[in-house]
Design a protein around this motif. Structure first.
Motif, PDB file in Angstrom:
ATOM      1  N   GLU A  22       0.847  -1.203   0.000  1.00 31.53           N
ATOM      2  CA  GLU A  22       0.000   0.000   0.000  1.00 31.53           C
ATOM      3  C   GLU A  22       0.869   1.235   0.000  1.00 31.53           C
ATOM      4  OE1 GLU A  22      -2.935   0.562   2.960  1.00 31.53           O
ATOM      5  OE2 GLU A  22      -4.078  -1.203   2.360  1.00 31.53           O
ATOM      6  N   VAL A  23       1.260   1.643  -1.182  1.00 28.11           N
ATOM      7  CA  VAL A  23       2.122   2.834  -1.281  1.00 28.11           C
ATOM      8  C   VAL A  23       1.235   4.070  -1.401  1.00 28.11           C
ATOM      9  CG1 VAL A  23       3.979   3.954  -2.574  1.00 28.11           C
ATOM     10  CG2 VAL A  23       3.863   1.464  -2.457  1.00 28.11           C
ATOM     11  N   PRO A  24       1.331   4.976  -0.438  1.00 24.28           N
ATOM     12  CA  PRO A  24       0.506   6.192  -0.544  1.00 24.28           C
ATOM     13  C   PRO A  24       0.964   7.018  -1.747  1.00 24.28           C
ATOM     14  CG  PRO A  24       1.547   5.995   1.639  1.00 24.28           C
ATOM     15  CD  PRO A  24       2.211   5.009   0.736  1.00 24.28           C
ATOM     16  N   ALA A  25       0.061   7.212  -2.684  1.00 28.19           N
ATOM     17  CA  ALA A  25       0.433   7.933  -3.912  1.00 28.19           C
ATOM     18  C   ALA A  25      -0.127   9.355  -3.894  1.00 28.19           C
ATOM     19  CB  ALA A  25      -0.095   7.176  -5.121  1.00 28.19           C
ATOM     20  N   PRO A  26       0.675  10.312  -4.320  1.00 31.19           N
ATOM     21  CA  PRO A  26       0.168  11.694  -4.389  1.00 31.19           C
ATOM     22  C   PRO A  26      -0.774  11.854  -5.579  1.00 31.19           C
ATOM     23  CG  PRO A  26       2.395  11.591  -5.272  1.00 31.19           C
ATOM     24  CD  PRO A  26       2.070  10.206  -4.782  1.00 31.19           C
ATOM     25  N   LEU A  31       1.296  16.648  -7.969  1.00 34.35           N
ATOM     26  CA  LEU A  31       2.551  16.470  -8.711  1.00 34.35           C
ATOM     27  C   LEU A  31       2.752  17.570  -9.741  1.00 34.35           C
ATOM     28  CD1 LEU A  31       3.023  12.648  -9.404  1.00 34.35           C
ATOM     29  CD2 LEU A  31       4.606  14.197  -8.251  1.00 34.35           C
TER      30      LEU A  31
END
Lengths: 124, 194
Positions: A22-26, A31
């Motif tokens: 679970e990679v927190p993505a912006p 961006l």
């Protein structure tokens, strides 16, 4: 993952695997704003030097001619000889005339097809 | 130059190109480091708006440090993690007066995947995050950097400005605390079936 880290995790490994998955993505919007900020903060590009800029005048015909003649020392000698020749041609000192007369007599004028001015122009 | 396609270009080289004014380097570094800064901040703070603020501040500091960056002195990613970590710790201290408020732990986000397995994985990740939030801040920081961000102990030592042994001690205590916190949730989250 290194073996050392895997050994450290032990029974927690499945939990950490789930956490890593679970990679927190912006957001794309964030961006885009970060990219705009990076460009706004970026230093101006360094001015590029034109290839051989400033070298052209130094490598022109004068430098080439100087090289052929032997550089600035030779040119100085040439100018000095030229000036001396002009001076002798225009107003030769009487002492010099006397010396020439004494050593070579009147024949000197017959043996000298060129004037002092000519010698000066030849750089002799 | 299309830096985006040059994944083998080091962060340090890209930063030098950024300082020289190459716009492609600015874009490539943002795409490479932005998500990492945000990811760490999100794991530490569990608040999207705050994580965005922290990551933005860290990136801004990086851009301003770029012209004076000395190659080979510090790894760009380590430097950035350090700034993000410190900013997160500051926020956590301000937010909770030095202590983690358990009531302030946010509810897990509603998981979108429909597959049961994915739901379970999401639930496990959320449970881990909740347990991490209950650790003392330095333990949490060390465990996140070590086990979620995958950094080496010397890198973490540099980021946290402590010795490698202190990092090992912090992560060991953090893991032990996590085991205790997650033990009760093993059967609930299907680990007894694995």
């Amino acid at each position: 993952m290194t073996d050392k880290r895997k050994a450290e995790e032990g029974g927690l490994a499945p939990w950490f695997e789930a956490g890593r998955a679970e990679v927190p993505a912006p957001s794309g919007d964030w961006l885009a704003r970060m990219e705009a900020m990076a460009l706004a903060e970026q230093p101006a590009p360094r001015p590029q030097q034109a290839p051989d800029a400033g070298a052209a005048p130094r490598g022109g015909w004068l430098r080439e001619m100087l090289g052929v003649l032997g550089g600035w020392p030779a040119m100085a000698g040439l100018v000095a000889a030229c000036a001396t020749g002009i001076w002798f041609g225009a107003a030769a000192p009487s002492g010099v005339s006397d010396w020439l007369s004494a050593s070579a007599g009147d024949g000197i004028s017959a043996l000298e097809p060129a004037s002092g001015f000519d010698y000066a122009m030849l750089g002799l | 130059m299309p830096y985006d396609a040059m994944s083998d270009t080091s962060d340090e080289s890209l930063l030098a190109a950024y300082a020289a004014g190459e716009p492609a380097a600015a874009r490539a570094l943002t795409l490479r480091l932005g998500p990492r800064a945000f990811g760490l901040a999100m794991r530490m703070l569990k608040d999207r708006a705050e994580a965005e603020d922290v990551a933005q501040e860290a990136l801004l500091r990086l851009w301003r440090a770029a012209p004076g960056w000395r190659m080979g002195e510090a790894k760009v990613s380590t430097w950035l993690y350090r700034v993000v970590s410190n900013l997160c710790i500051d926020r956590m201290r301000r937010r909770h007066g030095g202590h983690v408020d358990l009531d302030a732990v946010a509810e897990p986000e509603d998981p979108a995947p429909s597959v049961e397995r994915s739901l379970q994985e999401t639930a496990r990740g959320t449970a881990l995050q909740e347990a991490l939030d209950r650790l003392p801040e330095r333990q949490k920081q060390a465990v996140v950097l070590r086990h979620l961000e995958g950094l080496s102990n010397p890198e973490i030592a540099e980021i946290m400005d402590i010795g490698v042994r202190a990092v090992e001690s912090l992560t060991a205590r953090g893991r032990k605390a996590l085991e205790g916190l997650l033990q009760a949730r093993r059967s609930e989250l299907g680990y007894d079936d694995d």
